[in-house]
Design a protein around this motif. Structure first.
Motif, PDB file in Angstrom:
ATOM      1  N   SER A 151      66.251 -23.597 -19.326  1.00  0.00           N
ATOM      2  CA  SER A 151      67.272 -21.908 -20.250  1.00  0.00           C
ATOM      3  C   SER A 151      66.364 -21.626 -18.935  1.00  0.00           C
ATOM      4  N   ALA A 152      67.446 -20.592 -18.477  1.00  0.00           N
ATOM      5  CA  ALA A 152      67.492 -19.992 -16.998  1.00  0.00           C
ATOM      6  C   ALA A 152      66.656 -18.431 -17.650  1.00  0.00           C
ATOM      7  N   LYS A 153      66.222 -18.480 -19.154  1.00  0.00           N
ATOM      8  CA  LYS A 153      66.147 -17.560 -19.751  1.00  0.00           C
ATOM      9  C   LYS A 153      64.990 -17.381 -19.718  1.00  0.00           C
ATOM     10  N   ASN A 154      64.078 -18.888 -20.182  1.00  0.00           N
ATOM     11  CA  ASN A 154      62.696 -18.947 -20.423  1.00  0.00           C
ATOM     12  C   ASN A 154      62.148 -19.608 -19.803  1.00  0.00           C
ATOM     13  N   VAL A 172      59.475 -32.054 -13.576  1.00  0.00           N
ATOM     14  CA  VAL A 172      61.306 -32.665 -14.227  1.00  0.00           C
ATOM     15  C   VAL A 172      61.227 -34.126 -14.189  1.00  0.00           C
ATOM     16  N   GLY A 173      60.205 -35.145 -14.382  1.00  0.00           N
ATOM     17  CA  GLY A 173      59.963 -36.447 -14.586  1.00  0.00           C
ATOM     18  C   GLY A 173      58.115 -36.757 -14.510  1.00  0.00           C
ATOM     19  N   GLU A 174      58.424 -37.932 -14.751  1.00  0.00           N
ATOM     20  CA  GLU A 174      56.962 -38.216 -14.706  1.00  0.00           C
ATOM     21  C   GLU A 174      56.162 -38.570 -13.130  1.00  0.00           C
ATOM     22  N   SER A 175      54.377 -38.634 -13.193  1.00  0.00           N
ATOM     23  CA  SER A 175      54.148 -38.426 -11.543  1.00  0.00           C
ATOM     24  C   SER A 175      54.805 -38.994 -10.922  1.00  0.00           C
ATOM     25  N   HIS A 176      55.521 -40.573 -11.070  1.00  0.00           N
ATOM     26  CA  HIS A 176      55.985 -41.581 -10.625  1.00  0.00           C
ATOM     27  C   HIS A 176      57.025 -41.148  -9.535  1.00  0.00           C
ATOM     28  N   THR A 177      57.839 -40.185 -10.606  1.00  0.00           N
ATOM     29  CA  THR A 177      59.382 -39.612 -10.135  1.00  0.00           C
ATOM     30  C   THR A 177      59.499 -38.588  -8.935  1.00  0.00           C
ATOM     31  N   ARG A 178      60.327 -38.400  -8.405  1.00  0.00           N
ATOM     32  CA  ARG A 178      60.584 -37.619  -7.863  1.00  0.00           C
ATOM     33  C   ARG A 178      62.058 -36.312  -7.547  1.00  0.00           C
ATOM     34  N   THR A 179      61.693 -35.368  -7.324  1.00  0.00           N
ATOM     35  CA  THR A 179      63.280 -34.699  -7.800  1.00  0.00           C
ATOM     36  C   THR A 179      63.686 -34.404  -6.593  1.00  0.00           C
ATOM     37  N   VAL A 180      65.259 -35.047  -6.803  1.00  0.00           N
ATOM     38  CA  VAL A 180      65.826 -35.031  -5.858  1.00  0.00           C
ATOM     39  C   VAL A 180      67.744 -34.414  -5.754  1.00  0.00           C
ATOM     40  N   GLY A 181      67.279 -33.728  -6.920  1.00  0.00           N
ATOM     41  CA  GLY A 181      68.381 -32.796  -7.066  1.00  0.00           C
ATOM     42  C   GLY A 181      67.989 -31.028  -7.867  1.00  0.00           C
ATOM     43  N   ILE A 182      68.281 -30.118  -7.667  1.00  0.00           N
ATOM     44  CA  ILE A 182      68.269 -29.090  -8.556  1.00  0.00           C
ATOM     45  C   ILE A 182      70.058 -28.927  -8.342  1.00  0.00           C
ATOM     46  N   ASP A 183      70.349 -27.625  -9.491  1.00  0.00           N
ATOM     47  CA  ASP A 183      71.776 -27.123  -9.307  1.00  0.00           C
ATOM     48  C   ASP A 183      71.357 -25.147 -10.697  1.00  0.00           C
ATOM     49  N   MET A 184      71.225 -24.999  -9.703  1.00  0.00           N
ATOM     50  CA  MET A 184      71.524 -23.513 -10.316  1.00  0.00           C
ATOM     51  C   MET A 184      73.001 -22.678 -10.762  1.00  0.00           C
ATOM     52  N   GLY A 185      73.679 -23.131 -10.725  1.00  0.00           N
ATOM     53  CA  GLY A 185      75.151 -22.571 -10.683  1.00  0.00           C
ATOM     54  C   GLY A 185      75.692 -22.803 -12.300  1.00  0.00           C
ATOM     55  N   HIS A 186      75.459 -22.636 -12.930  1.00  0.00           N
ATOM     56  CA  HIS A 186      75.690 -22.772 -14.601  1.00  0.00           C
ATOM     57  C   HIS A 186      75.422 -21.941 -15.208  1.00  0.00           C
ATOM     58  N   GLY A 187      75.616 -20.992 -14.708  1.00  0.00           N
ATOM     59  CA  GLY A 187      75.442 -19.783 -15.916  1.00  0.00           C
ATOM     60  C   GLY A 187      73.539 -19.739 -15.661  1.00  0.00           C
ATOM     61  N   ASP A 188      72.748 -19.728 -17.529  1.00  0.00           N
ATOM     62  CA  ASP A 188      71.542 -19.716 -17.953  1.00  0.00           C
ATOM     63  C   ASP A 188      70.630 -20.856 -18.012  1.00  0.00           C
ATOM     64  N   GLU A 189      71.099 -22.169 -17.599  1.00  0.00           N
ATOM     65  CA  GLU A 189      71.473 -23.171 -17.184  1.00  0.00           C
ATOM     66  C   GLU A 189      70.580 -23.905 -15.814  1.00  0.00           C
ATOM     67  N   ILE A 190      69.831 -24.624 -15.291  1.00  0.00           N
ATOM     68  CA  ILE A 190      68.719 -24.708 -14.282  1.00  0.00           C
ATOM     69  C   ILE A 190      69.308 -26.207 -14.327  1.00  0.00           C
ATOM     70  N   ILE A 191      69.343 -27.258 -13.665  1.00  0.00           N
ATOM     71  CA  ILE A 191      69.461 -28.482 -14.345  1.00  0.00           C
ATOM     72  C   ILE A 191      69.071 -29.000 -12.741  1.00  0.00           C
ATOM     73  N   CYS A 192      67.898 -30.462 -13.185  1.00  0.00           N
ATOM     74  CA  CYS A 192      67.524 -31.277 -12.472  1.00  0.00           C
ATOM     75  C   CYS A 192      67.706 -32.372 -12.488  1.00  0.00           C
ATOM     76  N   HIS A 204      70.758 -14.936 -11.676  1.00  0.00           N
ATOM     77  CA  HIS A 204      69.216 -14.668 -12.629  1.00  0.00           C
ATOM     78  C   HIS A 204      68.774 -13.881 -10.730  1.00  0.00           C
ATOM     79  N   GLY A 205      68.886 -14.212  -9.941  1.00  0.00           N
ATOM     80  CA  GLY A 205      68.310 -13.716  -8.638  1.00  0.00           C
ATOM     81  C   GLY A 205      67.565 -14.991  -8.097  1.00  0.00           C
ATOM     82  N   PHE A 206      67.464 -16.072  -9.183  1.00  0.00           N
ATOM     83  CA  PHE A 206      66.941 -16.862  -8.857  1.00  0.00           C
ATOM     84  C   PHE A 206      66.551 -18.197  -7.148  1.00  0.00           C
TER      85      PHE A 206
END
Length: 140
Positions: A130-133, A99-119, A71-73
């Protein structure tokens, strides 16, 4: 010429916390993010500094980068509960993912699965967007 420094870039004014290789993005072959709150694109073949991406909403340090060749993202977080998705063609943010509630922190992002963004959050929660919408399509 093993071990010889070929070039040194000096542009971030605080520590670089992550970097990712960019494939098929024109002249830019590397992206870095820093505690100075910027993402910088680099042309490592010609040793040139590229554009600087700034999130006008946040001026805090950025801790993680992920790249979607399909996707060039570019995805990034400042370790809050949000991930920002950049379109590298336009150099603009196209989505802000919670990704989560206000007390959480994002610790991982994976964009290598086609149309999915996993956090992932520090509480062990995962969200798949969805990487489309950019809609959340699964939580676990």
């Amino acid at each position: 010429d093993r071990g010889r420094l070929l070039h040194q870039f000096h542009c971030h004014y605080k520590a670089v916390l992550d970097m990712v290789g960019l494939k098929d993005q024109g002249d830019y072959t590397l992206a870095t993010c820093s505690q100075d709150g910027t993402i910088r694109l680099w042309d490592t073949h010609n040793m040139k500094e590229g554009p600087v991406l700034r999130n006008k909403e946040k001026n805090e340090g950025l801790a993680l980068l992920a790249y979607s060749k399909l996707h060039g993202f570019l995805g990034t977080t400042d370790t809050t509960n949000y991930v920002w998705i950049w379109d590298l063609a336009s150099k603009h943010i196209v989505a802000k993912l919670k990704v989560g509630e206000s007390h959480t922190r994002t610790v991982g992002i994976d964009m290598g699965h086609g149309d999915e963004i996993i956090c992932a959050s520090n509480y062990g929660d995962f969200k798949v967007f969805s990487a489309k919408n950019f809609a959340c399509i699964q939580k676990f």
